[in-house]
Design an enzyme around this catalytic site. Structure first.
Site, PDB file in Angstrom:
ATOM      1  N   TYR A   1      -1.400   0.261  10.482  1.00  0.00           N
ATOM      2  CA  TYR A   1      -1.678  -0.324   9.160  1.00  0.00           C
ATOM      3  C   TYR A   1      -0.452  -0.197   8.259  1.00  0.00           C
ATOM      4  CZ  TYR A   1      -3.595  -0.748   4.427  1.00  0.00           C
ATOM      5  OH  TYR A   1      -3.808  -1.123   3.112  1.00  0.00           O
TER       6      TYR A   1
ATOM      7  N   SER B   1       0.814  -1.221   0.000  1.00  0.00           N
ATOM      8  CA  SER B   1       0.000   0.000   0.000  1.00  0.00           C
ATOM      9  C   SER B   1       0.845   1.268   0.000  1.00  0.00           C
ATOM     10  CB  SER B   1      -0.872  -0.024   1.270  1.00  0.00           C
ATOM     11  OG  SER B   1      -1.391   1.244   1.532  1.00  0.00           O
TER      12      SER B   1
ATOM     13  N   GLU C   1       0.276   3.619   1.796  1.00  0.00           N
ATOM     14  CA  GLU C   1       0.387   4.036   3.197  1.00  0.00           C
ATOM     15  C   GLU C   1       1.766   3.699   3.757  1.00  0.00           C
ATOM     16  OE1 GLU C   1      -1.636   5.677   5.471  1.00  0.00           O
ATOM     17  OE2 GLU C   1      -2.984   6.181   3.826  1.00  0.00           O
TER      18      GLU C   1
END
Ligand SMILES: NC(=O)c1ccc[n+]([C@@H]2O[C@H](COP(=O)([O-])OP(=O)(O)OC[C@H]3O[C@@H](n4cnc5c(N)ncnc54)[C@H](OP(=O)(O)O)[C@@H]3O)[C@@H](O)[C@H]2O)c1
Length: 348
Positions: free
Chosen positions: A157, A134, A136
């Site tokens: 996360y 991701s 992120e």
């Protein structure tokens, strides 16, 4: 030889689009899902109807398994004998990962390890493995971000996805496995979960038009994101596993907008001013924010020939139209209804 794909997270947004894509290409597809107290297969129910799952030869079936349960993973691998494994399962909500850090790390970081380890121990040499990494992971690293940008995750996360990214690479380097990462920037669709900001906005607008809601509560409107369409991104995911060698690829549109822009675009489609309907609250602020994500997908474009087809305006319209249709409105009818609304001012 018929290709056999195992998809974890098949009931999720990307899992449902990927299953559709692979079935259309002639694959036999097996999905895994966890037991839930209430059925949550809405995104794939049409596939059960289309590819009857009671038939032993059925091309689409779903099995109960869990990324936190090694034996369930070993069993499905042994029984199904996939040629490709797409690991899309995750606790995928960044904000919630601050509240459920331990289970997020267990599912998102140890989960892929369990799956990679089960594939390795099975002795099946030619299985191709995809890990849903991701943007992120880049966190506070300034944009634009590509495969060479340092990771600076800003949430449990993000940290969990960095661990899974390196575990995937490690299995490639240490054991010669075909294990690849797709580093995907935000991608949405009418099937996006209701607690992600884009879908929350389009779903709430449909509720406002239907007279079920007066105002939307939102947090940080300044976050900048690179938003694409999930249907385009699963095509990229598939291409990553068809490449001649395992590698890591960024998938992104290369365009960046704020949450405020998303509000302006979606409310604007109905001739409404979003400021009349939005209340800002600290409730949705996160302990650490990711200010700006903007992907540079030139490697995927050059090596895989992948290009996103849907861009920001088209994505906003597709999502809003989907939520309006579920409440019986076309865009045109919603515009007419919107013109009669009297916003309840205050609170923003
Ligand atoms: N959408 C994005 O913008 C984006 C961007 C980058 C990366 N990603 C990653 O891409 C993947 C797919 O994203 P998505 O948007 O499709 O997410 P999603 O809609 O939340 O789907 C994730 C699925 O994972 C499954 N899952 C969760 N915990 C599990 C466990 N312990 N064992 C087995 N399955 C489990 C859930 O299915 P059950 O309910 O059956 O458990 C859920 O349907 C995720 O890994 C996400 O982190 C997404």
């Amino acid at each position: 030889m018929t290709k056999r794909a195992l998809i974890t997270g098949v009931v999720g947004q990307d899992g449902s689009y990927l299953a559709e894509l692979l079935l259309s290409k002639g694959y036999v597809v097996r999905g895994i899902t966890r037991r839930a107290s209430y059925p949550h297969t809405q995104r794939i129910d049409h596939l059960f109807k289309q590819y009857d799952d009671r038939d032993a030869e059925a091309r689409f079936r779903v099995t109960y398994a869990d990324l936190t349960d090694s034996s369930s993973l070993q069993n499905v691998l042994h029984e199904f004998q996939p040629t490709e494994v797409y690991n899309l399962a995750a606790q995928s909500h960044v904000g919630i990962s601050f509240e459920t850090g331990e289970s997020t790390l267990d599912i998102n970081a140890i989960g892929p390890f369990r799956l990679l380890d089960a594939i390795r121990s099975s002795g099946a040499k030619d299985v191709r493995f995809y890990q849903a990494s991701s943007s992120e992971m880049f966190g506070a690293s300034p944009p634009p971000q590509n495969e060479l940008t340092p990771f600076l995750p800003q949430s449990p996360y993000g940290v969990s996805k960095v661990a899974a990214f390196y575990l995937t690479r490690l299995h490639r380097i240490a054991y010669g496995m075909f294990a690849s990462n797709g580093i995907l920037f935000n991608h949405e669709s009418p099937r996006r979960g209701l607690n992600f900001v884009t879908r929350k906005i389009t779903y709430s607008i449909a509720q406002i038009i239907a007279g079920e809601l007066d105002r939307i509560e939102l947090g940080n409107l300044d976050a900048k994101r690179d938003w694409g369409f999930s249907g385009d991104y699963v095509e990229g995911i598939w291409r990553i596993l068809q490449h001649t060698e395992p590698d890591d690829f960024v998938l992104a549109t290369g365009e960046m907008y704020t949450v405020r822009d998303f509000l302006g675009q979606t409310f604007g489609l109905l001739g409404l001013d979003w400021e009349d309907f939005v209340t800002i609250t600290d409730r949705y602020r996160r302990p650490a924010e990711v200010p700006a994500l903007l992907g540079d997908a030139s490697k995927a474009r050059r090596v895989l020939g992948w290009e996103p087809k849907v861009h920001f305006g088209g994505l906003c319209e597709m999502m809003l139209a989907g939520d309006l249709a579920a409440r019986g409105f076309t865009l045109e009818q919603a515009r007419t209804k919107a013109a009669t609304l009297t916003p309840k001012r205050g609170g923003a």
